[in-house]
Design a protein around this motif. Structure first.
Motif, PDB file in Angstrom:
ATOM      1  N   ASP A 218       0.830  -1.200   0.000  1.00  0.00           N
ATOM      2  CA  ASP A 218       0.000   0.000   0.000  1.00  0.00           C
ATOM      3  C   ASP A 218       0.869   1.257   0.000  1.00  0.00           C
ATOM      4  O   ASP A 218       0.567   2.234  -0.705  1.00  0.00           O
ATOM      5  N   TYR A 219       1.946   1.231   0.785  1.00  0.00           N
ATOM      6  CA  TYR A 219       2.859   2.382   0.802  1.00  0.00           C
ATOM      7  C   TYR A 219       3.483   2.600  -0.571  1.00  0.00           C
ATOM      8  O   TYR A 219       3.538   3.738  -1.059  1.00  0.00           O
ATOM      9  N   VAL A 220       3.951   1.538  -1.210  1.00  0.00           N
ATOM     10  CA  VAL A 220       4.578   1.663  -2.525  1.00  0.00           C
ATOM     11  C   VAL A 220       3.597   2.253  -3.532  1.00  0.00           C
ATOM     12  O   VAL A 220       3.941   3.161  -4.304  1.00  0.00           O
ATOM     13  N   PHE A 221       2.364   1.775  -3.504  1.00  0.00           N
ATOM     14  CA  PHE A 221       1.378   2.269  -4.473  1.00  0.00           C
ATOM     15  C   PHE A 221       1.046   3.740  -4.223  1.00  0.00           C
ATOM     16  O   PHE A 221       0.937   4.527  -5.172  1.00  0.00           O
ATOM     17  N   ARG A 222       0.900   4.123  -2.970  1.00  0.00           N
ATOM     18  CA  ARG A 222       0.597   5.529  -2.672  1.00  0.00           C
ATOM     19  C   ARG A 222       1.779   6.434  -2.958  1.00  0.00           C
ATOM     20  O   ARG A 222       1.617   7.562  -3.430  1.00  0.00           O
ATOM     21  N   ARG A 223       2.992   5.948  -2.730  1.00  0.00           N
ATOM     22  CA  ARG A 223       4.186   6.767  -2.926  1.00  0.00           C
ATOM     23  C   ARG A 223       4.529   6.936  -4.402  1.00  0.00           C
ATOM     24  O   ARG A 223       4.897   8.028  -4.852  1.00  0.00           O
ATOM     25  N   TYR A 224       4.412   5.861  -5.185  1.00  0.00           N
ATOM     26  CA  TYR A 224       4.849   5.899  -6.578  1.00  0.00           C
ATOM     27  C   TYR A 224       3.700   5.906  -7.585  1.00  0.00           C
ATOM     28  O   TYR A 224       3.933   6.036  -8.788  1.00  0.00           O
TER      29      TYR A 224
END
Length: 226
Positions: A157-163
């Motif tokens: 979830d962090y990767v998707f929101r960040r990138y």
């Protein structure tokens, strides 16, 4: 680093696929060779994949200041990347990430279900395997615990929101190597290589194809003039 390690871990399968393709092409009497085929989107776009796009700076995960500067200088082109394959209203290939799932949490849980659900690969799906004792073998493969799943959800979830996409540094689909299959030029091999270089099956198949093209009708291998 994590994504690179995972991609490198799959290199063994690439080699196995290339070996099988090489064995098949020789058995069919064709020539074939592997080649470098790394590109972010061209192969997939040509194959009709569903494409999405974003600015190059966003695609590379650049900080907001760098992205703003690049766009101000006109150096931030739009890049395309593949997200799935759909043909005739049928979904043929999809990754475990949006746009085919509402969130990365849904995608992670769907992946766990595909592996460890009732009919998952490591549960009921083992009945289609070559294992002699598939139920007992499957029982020895532990499913990930709730904490592991939740940690995976948090990371993805962090990767998707960040990138703005998943994975962060590559598209959900990517090409690294290709395998090209073709008829060989017999005259070329006869001139520059020793006779045993070209397998008899490849030579016979090529001669058959050339004679068929010349005569305009199929020719059986046993009537090719020697």
């Amino acid at each position: 680093m994590m994504e690179s390690s995972l991609l490198e871990s799959m290199a063994t399968e690439h080699g196995m696929i290339l070996q099988n393709l090489a064995l098949m092409t020789e058995a069919l009497g064709l020539g074939g060779f592997p080649n470098f085929a790394r590109h972010e989107y061209s192969w997939f776009k040509a194959a009709g994949f569903r494409m999405q796009s974003m600015r190059a700076s966003r695609y590379a995960g650049a900080p907001r200041l760098v992205s703003t500067l690049a766009r101000w200088l006109g150096k931030d082109p739009v890049l395309e990347y593949p997200v799935g394959l759909e043909q005739n209203n049928q979904l043929l290939l999809k990754p475990f990430c949006p746009p085919y799932y509402q969130s990365m949490e849904d995608a992670v849980r769907a992946f766990v279900q595909a592996k460890f659900g009732e009919d998952g690969t490591y549960r009921g799906g083992t009945q289609q395997s070559a294992w002699r004792e598939s139920p007992s073998s499957a029982a020895e493969i532990p499913a990930p615990g709730a904490a592991t799943v939740q940690a995976t959800v948090a990371y993805c979830d962090y990767v998707f929101r960040r990138y703005g996409r998943f994975p962060a540094y590559t598209a959900p689909f990517r090409t690294v190597i290709g395998f090209q299959v073709c008829r060989v030029d017999i005259d070329f091999y006869d001139r520059f290589y020793v006779p045993e270089t070209l397998p008899d099956s490849v030579r016979a198949c090529t001669e058959q194809a050339l004679l068929t093209r010349k005569l305009g009708f199929p020719v059986k291998p046993d009537i090719i003039p020697q």
